[in-house]
Scaffold this active site. Sequence first.
Site, short mmCIF file in Angstrom:
data_model
loop_
_atom_site.label_atom_id
_atom_site.label_comp_id
_atom_site.label_asym_id
_atom_site.label_seq_id
_atom_site.Cartn_x
_atom_site.Cartn_y
_atom_site.Cartn_z
N LYS A 1 2.04 0.00 15.02
CA LYS A 1 3.44 -0.03 15.41
C LYS A 1 3.86 -1.27 16.20
CE LYS A 1 4.67 3.60 13.43
NZ LYS A 1 4.57 3.07 12.10
N PRO B 1 -3.31 0.18 18.74
CA PRO B 1 -3.10 -0.29 17.37
C PRO B 1 -3.32 0.76 16.29
CG PRO B 1 -5.18 -1.11 18.23
CD PRO B 1 -4.49 -0.46 19.38
N TYR C 1 -9.14 5.21 7.59
CA TYR C 1 -9.29 5.61 8.99
C TYR C 1 -10.39 6.65 9.05
CZ TYR C 1 -4.83 3.45 10.40
OH TYR C 1 -3.81 2.57 10.68
N HIS D 1 0.85 -1.18 0.00
CA HIS D 1 0.00 0.00 0.00
C HIS D 1 0.89 1.24 0.00
CE1 HIS D 1 -3.94 -1.92 1.70
NE2 HIS D 1 -3.36 -2.68 0.78
N TYR E 1 4.29 6.71 9.84
CA TYR E 1 3.50 5.52 9.55
C TYR E 1 4.33 4.47 8.82
CZ TYR E 1 -0.89 2.97 8.97
OH TYR E 1 -1.89 2.02 9.05
#
Length: 410
Positions: free
Chosen positions: A295, A291, A200, A72, A383
Amino acid sequence: MRTQVGIVGGGPAGLLLSHLLHLQGIESVVLERRSRRTLETEIRAGVLEQGTADLLERTGLGERMRREGSVHRGINLQFGGRRERVDFEDLVGRSITIYGQHEVVKDLIKARLEAGGEVYFEAPAVSISDLESENPKVRFEKDGEQEELVCDFVVGADGFHGVSRRSVPEGTLREYERFYPFGWFGILVEAPPSTEELIYTNHERGFALISTRSPRIQRMYFQCDPHEDPDAWSEERIWEEMQARVALDGWRLVEGPIIEKNVVAMRSYVAEPMRHGRLFLAGDAAHIVPPTGAKGMNLAASDVRVLARALGEYYARGSEELIERYSEVCLRRVWKASRFSWWMTSMLHRFPGDDPFQIRLQIAELDYVTGSRAASESLAENYTGLPFDPEFEEVLGGEEYLSEPHTGSR
């Protein structure tokens, strides 16, 4: 039994460390309380930072990940009735790989057993002693009998509830903890993907996350009370809640049979230092992050990456310098990851008592993050994985051991 490095815990951290040590000719024994079947079928999160995926690739573990994993190059943030994409590749030139933790574990177990590695399943550690001596000991159970493993070093990679951290003398560790007043209701769904990249969502009913695991299995979450009973939710009720939080401009989730449902608690936790005598803590035994920032497994991988290098220096050259710095180097990354996970969690979830002012601030934050290249770049950098400590990398002399195994002895 006698070995150089005794590893308590056969999850990603313990198995990866054993693999990295093997590449340097260092012996290890892995003790895991669960069965091999449980390890290989327990569905867990699976977002790999660029550095974690690269590490697996360089150490001979990437063949199935390349074939079955999904790369991704960004994520989507949905808020205020709109969806905005954060393009990782454009911003920082990196990506993430979606590949389940249990799949990583399968690959690690296969690699260790094919290399003749000693991995004992259903062998729970009972106690760890003599941590400040040159021969620490791990007592464990196997086939109804108690046995003892004598080591040069012990690595505790047995999770938050394992015996390793509890073996550190009382008063030695400083513990930092934060509990969040919500959990994640997670579902595993038999359906084709609803989206090409993660979504998200900040919604008035609470946070939601749409992820994927494979062309036919999807993972989804929505914010809930941490004490929620998953069995009290029918499939109809779950889909109604999921669709209400993520539907946008006629776009809807692809529904399918729900094959698993559970509630994930949310907490932040860090123990300092991550070493006592000849015991090293790694992964969830030393730190836990919510979560939201993806990480957990990546921090475990970075811990053992540092530790493998430090132990390699010890066995190859007799130097304890990097061993002494293990906790310091790891904790810098742990706290940065904890900050990022807290920030993502705070920006996307509804907290009890939030007033309209606080909610508008969240929307403004999301608007800024998606509208400013500098802010988007910061999110993308964190990220996809922060760079590894340049000073430490310089001290280590690069990463040649990953591609050219050498034999270490002492």
